[in-house]
Design an enzyme around this catalytic site. Structure first.
Site, PDB file in Angstrom:
ATOM      1  CE  LYS A   1      -5.932  -5.543  -7.610  1.00  0.00           C
ATOM      2  NZ  LYS A   1      -4.662  -5.678  -6.877  1.00  0.00           N
TER       3      LYS A   1
ATOM      4  NE  ARG B   1      -8.232  -7.257  -1.588  1.00  0.00           N
ATOM      5  CZ  ARG B   1      -8.024  -6.144  -2.287  1.00  0.00           C
ATOM      6  NH1 ARG B   1      -8.950  -5.669  -3.076  1.00  0.00           N
ATOM      7  NH2 ARG B   1      -6.871  -5.525  -2.202  1.00  0.00           N
TER       8      ARG B   1
ATOM      9  NE  ARG C   1      -0.543   2.617  -3.881  1.00  0.00           N
ATOM     10  CZ  ARG C   1      -1.318   1.539  -3.982  1.00  0.00           C
ATOM     11  NH1 ARG C   1      -1.727   1.123  -5.162  1.00  0.00           N
ATOM     12  NH2 ARG C   1      -1.632   0.853  -2.903  1.00  0.00           N
TER      13      ARG C   1
ATOM     14  NE  ARG D   1      -3.873   2.455  -0.564  1.00  0.00           N
ATOM     15  CZ  ARG D   1      -4.222   1.408  -1.298  1.00  0.00           C
ATOM     16  NH1 ARG D   1      -4.503   1.573  -2.589  1.00  0.00           N
ATOM     17  NH2 ARG D   1      -4.276   0.212  -0.777  1.00  0.00           N
TER      18      ARG D   1
ATOM     19  NE  ARG E   1      -2.123  -3.302   0.861  1.00  0.00           N
ATOM     20  CZ  ARG E   1      -1.419  -2.272   0.370  1.00  0.00           C
ATOM     21  NH1 ARG E   1      -0.577  -1.604   1.134  1.00  0.00           N
ATOM     22  NH2 ARG E   1      -1.569  -1.912  -0.878  1.00  0.00           N
TER      23      ARG E   1
HETATM   24  P1  ADP Z   1      -4.429  -3.117  -2.723  1.00  0.00           P
HETATM   25  O1  ADP Z   1      -4.978  -4.081  -3.724  1.00  0.00           O
HETATM   26  O2  ADP Z   1      -3.296  -2.302  -3.258  1.00  0.00           O
HETATM   27  O3  ADP Z   1      -4.097  -3.718  -1.404  1.00  0.00           O
HETATM   28  P2  ADP Z   1      -7.052  -1.814  -2.532  1.00  0.00           P
HETATM   29  O4  ADP Z   1      -7.224  -0.348  -2.636  1.00  0.00           O
HETATM   30  O5  ADP Z   1      -7.646  -2.667  -3.586  1.00  0.00           O
HETATM   31  O6  ADP Z   1      -5.500  -2.006  -2.393  1.00  0.00           O
HETATM   32  O7  ADP Z   1      -7.614  -2.307  -1.122  1.00  0.00           O
HETATM   33  C1  ADP Z   1      -7.250  -1.706   0.095  1.00  0.00           C
HETATM   34  C2  ADP Z   1      -7.885  -2.434   1.285  1.00  0.00           C
HETATM   35  O8  ADP Z   1      -9.320  -2.355   1.163  1.00  0.00           O
HETATM   36  C3  ADP Z   1      -7.597  -3.921   1.382  1.00  0.00           C
HETATM   37  O9  ADP Z   1      -6.382  -4.190   2.059  1.00  0.00           O
HETATM   38  C4  ADP Z   1      -8.826  -4.408   2.162  1.00  0.00           C
HETATM   39  O10 ADP Z   1      -8.704  -4.125   3.539  1.00  0.00           O
HETATM   40  C5  ADP Z   1      -9.938  -3.559   1.617  1.00  0.00           C
HETATM   41  N1  ADP Z   1     -10.651  -4.199   0.484  1.00  0.00           N
HETATM   42  C6  ADP Z   1     -10.684  -3.771  -0.800  1.00  0.00           C
HETATM   43  N2  ADP Z   1     -11.421  -4.606  -1.565  1.00  0.00           N
HETATM   44  C7  ADP Z   1     -11.854  -5.581  -0.750  1.00  0.00           C
HETATM   45  C8  ADP Z   1     -12.645  -6.750  -0.923  1.00  0.00           C
HETATM   46  N3  ADP Z   1     -13.148  -7.101  -2.126  1.00  0.00           N
HETATM   47  N4  ADP Z   1     -12.885  -7.538   0.155  1.00  0.00           N
HETATM   48  C9  ADP Z   1     -12.409  -7.233   1.353  1.00  0.00           C
HETATM   49  N5  ADP Z   1     -11.647  -6.157   1.607  1.00  0.00           N
HETATM   50  C10 ADP Z   1     -11.366  -5.335   0.570  1.00  0.00           C
END
Ligand code: ADP
Ligand code: ZN
Length: 221
Positions: free
Chosen positions: A13, A88, A127, A160, A171
């Site tokens: 994404k 999400r 990554r 990360r 996750r």
């Molecule tokens: P990835 O999709 O690779 O897990 P992201 O950078 O999108 O990584 O998200 C990292 C973390 O940030 C998630 O595991 C969560 O804890 C938090 N997060 C991101 N977007 C949301 C969201 N819309 N709602 C709740 N938590 C979120």
């Protein structure tokens, strides 16, 4: 144009959102990036979000939704945006629908990027992220020209905190339980395009662009 990118962590994404953002001149809104920024700066939001992120859990809806409302209110989103990492879960999708309804605007495309679990784990484990511009690299698939240095801006690359085997597993489980129902939710709205994203970024991008261009041709005719 308003675009949502759906898919598991590691589906690509962020990579697609960054390229599309430049190509289409639309802001890339990544809730993960905004949250990491807040953690780094030690804001009140960052302090609240940190532990959830480290465990690979979702940050509470109220916090993330409030953060998104503020981001979408900025003037650069007038002509649209590329949303990466939100919604999400169904509650967030409903909040987003309410926000859009209030502004009397609609989502144009929802791309669901679908990659195999083995591919996802390999991508996340290797990554590397630029600490300055946020560009993504990969130890094997997309190595930087110089060790741990960003090709674009010379910033330092880092891994990360949540890209370790344990948190990745968590996750993916959170995705299955909370995020995967979004596919059905958006299927009802008939704007969802499902794409395999096991391939290289350019190949996936090509598929996305063909869908966007085709729809635009229809609108022109
Ligand atoms: P990835 O999709 O690779 O897990 P992201 O950078 O999108 O990584 O998200 C990292 C973390 O940030 C998630 O595991 C969560 O804890 C938090 N997060 C991101 N977007 C949301 C969201 N819309 N709602 C709740 N938590 C979120
Ligand atoms: Zn950089």
């Amino acid at each position: 144009m308003r675009i949502i990118l759906l898919g598991t962590p590691g589906a690509g994404k962020g990579t697609q959102a960054k390229i599309l953002s430049e190509k289409l001149h639309l802001p890339h809104i990544s809730t993960g990036d905004i949250l990491r920024q807040n953690v780094k700066q030690g804001t009140e939001l960052g302090l609240k979000a940190k532990a959830f992120m480290e465990r690979g859990e979702l940050v509470p809806d109220e916090l993330v939704t409030q953060m998104l409302v503020q981001r979408i209110a900025q003037s650069d989103t007038r002509d649209g945006f590329i949303l990466d990492g939100y919604p999400r879960n169904i509650i967030q999708a409903e909040s987003l629908d309410a926000m859009l309804l209030k502004e009397d605007v609609k989502i144009d495309f929802i791309f669901y990027l679908d990659a195999d679990e083995a591919v996802i784990i390999q991508r996340l484990m290797g990554r590397l992220v630029c600490s300055v511009c946020g560009a993504n690299f990969h130890i094997k698939n997309m190595p930087p020209k110089n060790d741990m240095v960003c090709d674009n801006c010379g910033g330092r690359l880092y891994q990360r905190d949540d890209d370790n085997r344990e948190t990745i597993k968590k996750r993916l489980e959170v995705y299955r339980n909370e995020s995967s129902p979004l596919v059905q939710y958006y299927q009802k709205q008939q704007k969802l395009y499902r794409l395999s994203s096991n391939e290289e970024p350019e190949v996936v991008l090509g598929k996305i662009m063909r869908i966007i261009e085709k729809r635009h041709d229809c609108l022109k005719n």
